[in-house]
Design a protein around this motif. Structure first.
Motif, mmCIF file in Angstrom:
data_model
loop_
_atom_site.group_PDB
_atom_site.id
_atom_site.type_symbol
_atom_site.label_atom_id
_atom_site.label_comp_id
_atom_site.label_asym_id
_atom_site.label_seq_id
_atom_site.Cartn_x
_atom_site.Cartn_y
_atom_site.Cartn_z
ATOM 1 N N GLY A 131 63.872 5.302 62.856
ATOM 2 C CA GLY A 131 63.789 5.529 64.511
ATOM 3 C C GLY A 131 65.222 5.632 64.736
ATOM 4 N N ALA A 132 66.001 4.438 64.586
ATOM 5 C CA ALA A 132 67.542 4.574 64.746
ATOM 6 C C ALA A 132 68.256 5.897 64.642
ATOM 7 N N THR A 133 67.805 6.547 63.483
ATOM 8 C CA THR A 133 68.558 7.773 62.903
ATOM 9 C C THR A 133 68.195 8.849 63.797
ATOM 10 N N ILE A 134 66.879 9.016 63.967
ATOM 11 C CA ILE A 134 66.224 10.008 64.838
ATOM 12 C C ILE A 134 66.981 9.900 66.372
ATOM 13 N N LEU A 135 66.794 8.949 66.984
ATOM 14 C CA LEU A 135 67.153 8.644 68.250
ATOM 15 C C LEU A 135 68.794 8.873 68.525
ATOM 16 N N SER A 136 69.555 8.291 67.594
ATOM 17 C CA SER A 136 70.884 8.735 67.623
ATOM 18 C C SER A 136 71.319 9.943 67.207
ATOM 19 N N SER A 137 70.491 10.689 66.561
ATOM 20 C CA SER A 137 70.760 12.144 66.278
ATOM 21 C C SER A 137 70.436 12.949 67.439
ATOM 22 N N ILE A 138 69.294 12.603 68.472
ATOM 23 C CA ILE A 138 69.066 13.243 69.561
ATOM 24 C C ILE A 138 70.225 13.100 70.605
ATOM 25 N N TYR A 139 70.759 11.897 70.705
ATOM 26 C CA TYR A 139 71.709 11.481 71.738
ATOM 27 C C TYR A 139 73.026 12.208 71.325
ATOM 28 N N ILE A 140 73.237 12.082 69.915
ATOM 29 C CA ILE A 140 74.387 12.999 69.512
ATOM 30 C C ILE A 140 74.525 14.606 69.921
ATOM 31 N N ALA A 158 83.165 7.582 82.415
ATOM 32 C CA ALA A 158 83.001 8.956 82.621
ATOM 33 C C ALA A 158 82.594 9.385 80.972
ATOM 34 N N TRP A 159 82.877 8.796 79.957
ATOM 35 C CA TRP A 159 82.591 9.049 78.746
ATOM 36 C C TRP A 159 81.005 8.924 78.449
ATOM 37 N N ARG A 160 80.673 7.739 78.940
ATOM 38 C CA ARG A 160 79.218 7.056 78.703
ATOM 39 C C ARG A 160 78.251 7.971 79.508
ATOM 40 N N LEU A 161 78.737 8.618 80.620
ATOM 41 C CA LEU A 161 77.855 9.455 81.394
ATOM 42 C C LEU A 161 77.450 10.615 80.649
ATOM 43 N N ILE A 162 77.966 10.757 79.774
ATOM 44 C CA ILE A 162 77.647 12.008 78.921
ATOM 45 C C ILE A 162 77.012 11.559 77.769
ATOM 46 N N SER A 163 77.777 10.637 76.952
ATOM 47 C CA SER A 163 77.307 10.247 75.686
ATOM 48 C C SER A 163 75.897 9.290 75.524
ATOM 49 N N GLY A 164 75.752 8.633 76.770
ATOM 50 C CA GLY A 164 74.503 7.702 76.967
ATOM 51 C C GLY A 164 75.245 6.099 76.639
ATOM 52 N N ASN A 165 74.187 5.288 76.949
ATOM 53 C CA ASN A 165 74.616 3.856 76.905
ATOM 54 C C ASN A 165 74.614 2.888 75.673
ATOM 55 N N GLY A 166 74.149 3.676 74.691
ATOM 56 C CA GLY A 166 73.865 2.982 73.577
ATOM 57 C C GLY A 166 72.534 2.588 73.241
ATOM 58 N N LEU A 167 72.251 2.323 71.920
ATOM 59 C CA LEU A 167 70.831 1.960 71.268
ATOM 60 C C LEU A 167 71.028 0.659 70.599
ATOM 61 N N ILE A 168 70.212 -0.308 70.919
ATOM 62 C CA ILE A 168 70.017 -1.516 70.246
ATOM 63 C C ILE A 168 69.441 -1.244 69.071
ATOM 64 N N SER A 202 76.145 4.983 62.939
ATOM 65 C CA SER A 202 77.525 4.580 63.011
ATOM 66 C C SER A 202 78.232 5.561 64.094
ATOM 67 N N ALA A 203 77.940 6.930 63.986
ATOM 68 C CA ALA A 203 78.662 7.762 64.898
ATOM 69 C C ALA A 203 78.069 7.454 66.103
ATOM 70 N N TYR A 204 76.963 7.307 66.350
ATOM 71 C CA TYR A 204 76.471 7.195 67.721
ATOM 72 C C TYR A 204 76.914 5.769 68.315
ATOM 73 N N PHE A 205 76.732 4.718 67.578
ATOM 74 C CA PHE A 205 77.457 3.610 67.885
ATOM 75 C C PHE A 205 78.689 3.578 68.181
ATOM 76 N N MET A 206 79.578 4.530 67.644
ATOM 77 C CA MET A 206 80.931 4.407 68.109
ATOM 78 C C MET A 206 81.096 5.196 69.453
ATOM 79 N N ILE A 207 80.388 6.350 69.501
ATOM 80 C CA ILE A 207 80.738 7.177 70.763
ATOM 81 C C ILE A 207 80.072 6.680 72.007
ATOM 82 N N SER A 208 79.098 5.623 71.751
ATOM 83 C CA SER A 208 78.334 4.944 73.228
ATOM 84 C C SER A 208 79.176 4.271 73.842
#
Length: 448
Positions: A131-140, A158-168, A202-208
């Motif tokens: 689930g985390a992999t699918i959601l992170s892929s969608i956001y990326i 400004a960055w987070r307005l585009i990248s999203g607020n992260g996923l627990i 990890s990629a989405y964790f970093m950019i969020s």
């Protein structure tokens, strides 16, 4: 009770059978549906488990952590009813608070049913990871069309307005992947899947750029690292963390990186009620601290009894004309300078259930922490891993309640409540997990 998990070779294993699809379903829909709809669907699932497995109800009733939460629900309801007319409480506000406090009871009860029905824990972990992999892929991928805007961002906001607020859910998946050798021994294709999942999460964790998720990650990793015979894992995680820092510094624009670090350093100032609130810019910069200040001032104006037990469900907190800062679209209960809940869950509890409510809230977390530490010391191998995970989740919630409301509201905490419900269950505590490997001498090979 003895739970026997027979280990299969990767040729025999069915990839789809590694997942528990009800959990995967809830993980995938959570970011895209309303909190009310999520509550409705999870309640239906709970009713299904109660009707098909009658012993589940007894299991839920016996769970002391659910009993504790039910006491909060009953306490807030009674006090709210008593103060309903004297405080001009609206029915909508009353039932909103009732729903907020009922929601974690439903989700933890549902997780208890999973434990009672002997659902393989590994299937739930794999569901979290997928689930985390699918959601992170969608956001990326959704952020890729705005890559030029991302790279030209001048601030973390400004960055987070585009990248999203992260996923627990991604934050929980990363430690599960780093320490997968503690709970799973599947080889290919699972090893390749784990590496891919770790890279994407990890990629989405970093950019969020989420401070909340960063704190959760650090706490959970610390709980895993400080255990016996974990020297290789410590080196592995430190190396992974070093790579993360290097990638963070190389990929993100310097202005964004600098601003993010400044926000981390200013976190305590932002939540502190001890500021000069005569300055509007200070209020805007440190809104969460201002909310806490308003809650304390409201509580100070109560009579003695109300200071002890609060005003109950439905009580709103006055924050003034700047209440619009809570949400630009005013869809979070903002009304006439008042809001129903604050970022700081302890402050919200102070207003609604008084000092007694705050102490009980802390007691709930401390009870979970004490239980996790005790069971981690008593347990060995895989069970010790489970209770260290529960410890990390409990400590994270204790701290994050200061920043993001806590148990009573956030459906984004679903994976955390799932872990609490399963590993605090009496059914899980009675299980003795015995793993029967097909190739004992190669048990530790192929781990991530």
């Amino acid at each position: 009770m003895i739970l026997i998990v027979k280990k299969k070779s990767h040729e025999q294993a069915n990839f789809l059978n590694r997942f528990y699809f009800p959990v995967l379903f809830f993980i995938l829909i959570q970011p895209y549906i309303s909190n009310v709809m999520f509550f409705f669907l999870s309640t239906l699932d709970l009713l299904f488990h109660l009707l098909t497995h009658k012993k589940n109800l007894f299991q839920i009733i016996r769970n002391s952590y659910i009993q504790f939460l039910f006491c909060f629900l009953l306490f807030g309801t009674i006090i709210g009813v008593i103060n309903f007319y004297s405080n001009n409480i609206s029915i909508r506000d009353f039932f909103r608070d009732f729903y907020y406090h009922l929601s974690p009871i439903i989700l933890i009860s549902l997780a208890c049913c999973y434990a009672k029905e002997k659902i393989d824990i590994n299937r739930i972990f794999y569901s979290i990871i997928l689930g985390a992999t699918i959601l992170s892929s969608i956001y990326i991928f959704s952020a890729l069309p705005s890559l030029s805007l991302l790279l030209s961002s001048s601030s973390a906001n400004a960055w987070r307005l585009i990248s999203g607020n992260g996923l627990i859910i991604s934050t929980i998946a990363i430690p599960l992947l780093l320490f997968s050798s503690k709970w799973d021994n599947q080889k290919k294709p699972f090893l390749g899947f784990k590496w891919l999942a770790l890279l994407i999460c990890s990629a989405y964790f970093m950019i969020s750029l989420s401070r909340t998720n960063l704190i959760i990650m650090i706490i959970v990793l610390i709980c895993f690292l400080f255990s016996k015979k974990n020297h290789i894992l410590i080196i592995k995680c430190l190396f992974a963390f070093l790579l993360f820092i290097i990638a963070f510094l190389l990929i993100l624009p310097r202005a964004v990186t600098t601003n993010y670090i400044q926000k981390i350093l200013a976190s305590l100032t932002e939540i502190s009620p001890l500021n000069n609130w005569a300055n509007q810019s200070t209020i805007q910069s440190n809104w969460r601290g201002y909310e806490t200040y308003c809650a304390i001032q409201e509580w100070k104006g109560y009579d003695f009894v109300s200071k002890i037990i609060g005003k109950g469900f439905g009580k709103r907190i006055f924050v003034g004309d700047l209440s619009v800062l809570v949400d630009e679209n005013s869809n979070k209960g903002v009304e006439a300078g008042t809001i129903p809940v604050l970022h700081n869950g302890y402050s919200t509890m102070l207003v609604k259930l008084g000092i007694l409510g705050v102490l009980l809230y802390l007691a709930y977390y401390l009870k979970l922490i004490k239980f996790s530490i005790s069971m981690a010391k008593k347990s060995k191998n895989i069970n010790a891993f489970y209770y260290r995970l529960l410890l990390g989740v409990s400590l994270s919630l204790t701290i994050m309640t200061v920043f993001v409301t806590g148990l009573f509201k956030e459906n984004s905490f679903y994976p955390l409540l799932l872990i609490i419900g399963i590993f605090s269950s009496k059914s899980f505590q009675k299980k003795k997990i015995v793993i029967l490997p097909t190739r004992p001498l190669r048990l530790l090979s192929g781990h991530l």
